[in-house]
Design a protein around this motif. Structure first.
Motif, mmCIF file in Angstrom:
data_model
loop_
_atom_site.group_PDB
_atom_site.id
_atom_site.type_symbol
_atom_site.label_atom_id
_atom_site.label_comp_id
_atom_site.label_asym_id
_atom_site.label_seq_id
_atom_site.Cartn_x
_atom_site.Cartn_y
_atom_site.Cartn_z
ATOM 1 N N ASP A 12 0.827 -1.204 0.000
ATOM 2 C CA ASP A 12 0.000 0.000 0.000
ATOM 3 C C ASP A 12 0.861 1.254 0.000
ATOM 4 O O ASP A 12 0.552 2.241 -0.679
ATOM 5 N N GLU A 53 -6.475 1.676 7.641
ATOM 6 C CA GLU A 53 -7.668 2.358 8.138
ATOM 7 C C GLU A 53 -8.100 1.867 9.515
ATOM 8 O O GLU A 53 -9.105 2.331 10.041
ATOM 9 N N GLU A 73 -7.764 10.033 5.345
ATOM 10 C CA GLU A 73 -8.836 10.544 4.490
ATOM 11 C C GLU A 73 -8.281 11.335 3.311
ATOM 12 O O GLU A 73 -8.808 11.268 2.197
ATOM 13 N N LYS A 92 -6.924 9.039 0.573
ATOM 14 C CA LYS A 92 -8.030 8.346 -0.082
ATOM 15 C C LYS A 92 -8.751 9.264 -1.068
ATOM 16 O O LYS A 92 -9.083 8.862 -2.189
ATOM 17 N N LYS A 93 -8.982 10.493 -0.657
ATOM 18 C CA LYS A 93 -9.756 11.423 -1.485
ATOM 19 C C LYS A 93 -8.926 12.038 -2.605
ATOM 20 O O LYS A 93 -9.314 12.021 -3.777
ATOM 21 N N ASN A 120 -7.573 9.226 -4.804
ATOM 22 C CA ASN A 120 -8.579 8.218 -5.160
ATOM 23 C C ASN A 120 -8.025 6.823 -4.876
ATOM 24 O O ASN A 120 -8.086 5.914 -5.709
ATOM 25 N N PHE A 121 -7.494 6.676 -3.665
ATOM 26 C CA PHE A 121 -6.769 5.463 -3.310
ATOM 27 C C PHE A 121 -7.589 4.578 -2.385
ATOM 28 O O PHE A 121 -8.238 5.061 -1.452
ATOM 29 N N SER A 122 -7.541 3.274 -2.636
ATOM 30 C CA SER A 122 -8.200 2.296 -1.773
ATOM 31 C C SER A 122 -7.142 1.359 -1.188
ATOM 32 O O SER A 122 -6.357 0.752 -1.938
ATOM 33 N N PHE A 123 -7.115 1.263 0.128
ATOM 34 C CA PHE A 123 -6.150 0.386 0.787
ATOM 35 C C PHE A 123 -6.540 -1.075 0.578
ATOM 36 O O PHE A 123 -7.709 -1.443 0.673
#
Length: 317
Positions: A209, A231, A289, A292-293, A296-299
């Motif tokens: 990640d 998270e 946050e 992620k925003k 545009n990242f997703s763990f």
């Protein structure tokens, strides 16, 4: 147009994982890996240069290579007893690297700071956002120097508006490739001592990640500061349970004394001075946050999954 990337600390843990990912990017052209030591597992497509960060040759290589992007990861992570050398590499070496990047016409710099720069304090909110003041612990050298450099990064960015500067603040990085004092500490002794029942939250993040976020930052030429952590979080008591380690309660003053004596007497099992103790007792959990925003990242991994990946690799070795 393909971008030329130069990565310092290329033979290190994070450098190796990052290179493995960034080599797969279609927009990447030539990749230079700069480090004092040779990589144990060279990445195909990377041209490695061997040099010491304390020498003028280090600066000359960066200037002559003229990379578009510089990723600076050359830091001492494991505590050493030569505090002057550690500062020379981590602080002075970083400043010289940035100045060399400027001379070499670099347009974007990504540098690894650390969530330890926030400091571990009883009044830390959970979680810490990127806007929270930098308050590194005064006696923990690694965190203190990371905090000192944060001011330098900000000033450098203000003084050089043609160079984009991005700073990442990762928490404890675990995964199958990790092998440092942070991954070994829970196995150092037959029984793990716990202060206050080991209930302080400890946040981890998987190496993959971290690397994927770094690639996203340089690909998008993002600027500013980005926290990096899973998270969720675990307590030290939970980490010990998942690692099948026995524990025992111990008062802080006694553990502090024991760690101090073991470090002073150079006992092999004690890889860090007692100054790290507050980072085990007080929280320094970060908010993710922003990453992620804005990216545009997703763990892909939780703290527990990062831990389990490290434990599984350790059991195989």
């Amino acid at each position: 147009m393909n971008k030329k990337i130069l990565v310092t600390g290329a033979a290190g843990y994070i450098g190796t994982v990052f290179l493995r990912y960034v080599c797969q990017e279609s927009w990447v052209g030539e990749i230079i890996g700069l480090d004092k030591v040779k990589p144990t597992k060279p990445i195909k497509g990377v041209t490695y240069r061997q040099c010491d960060i304390t020498t003028t040759q280090w600066t000359e290589i960066i200037v002559s290579e003229k990379p578009d992007i510089l990723v600076h990861l050359a830091f001492i992570v494991n505590p050493i007893r030569d505090v002057s050398l550690m500062r020379t590499i981590n602080v002075l070496g970083t400043r010289r690297t940035f100045e060399a990047a400027k001379q070499g016409g670099v347009s974007h710099i990504l540098v690894a700071s650390s969530a330890t720069a926030y400091g571990a304090w009883p009044d830390n909110p959970i979680p810490l956002t990127e806007e929270h003041p930098i308050r590194p612990h005064p006696t923990f050298q690694y965190g203190r120097e990371k905090g000192e450099l944060e001011s330098y990064y900000q000033q450098f960015a203000e003084d050089n508006d043609t160079i984009g500067v991005a700073v990442i603040r990762p928490v404890i990085v675990y995964g199958p490739g990790v092998d440092n004092y942070l991954s070994r500490f829970i196995f150092a002794f037959p029984i793990v001592p716990l202060v206050e029942r080991g209930q302080t939250p400890l946040q981890l993040v998987h190496e993959d990640d971290v690397a994927r976020i770094m690639v996203r930052i340089v690909a998008l030429q993002k600027q500013g500061v980005f926290n990096i952590g899973a998270e969720d979080y675990l307590t030290l008591a939970e980490i010990c349970r998942l690692a099948d380690r026995k524990t025992m309660p111990l008062p802080k003053f006694l553990l502090n004394l024991m760690m101090k004596m073991m470090w002073q007497f150079n006992m092999p099992a004690m890889e860090t001075p007692e100054t790290i103790l507050d980072y085990i007792i007080y929280p320094w959990v970060v908010s993710v946050e922003k990453v992620k925003k804005e990216l545009n990242f997703s763990f892909q991994y939780s703290s527990q999954e990062a831990l389990q990946a490290m434990l599984a690799a350790r059991n195989k070795s």
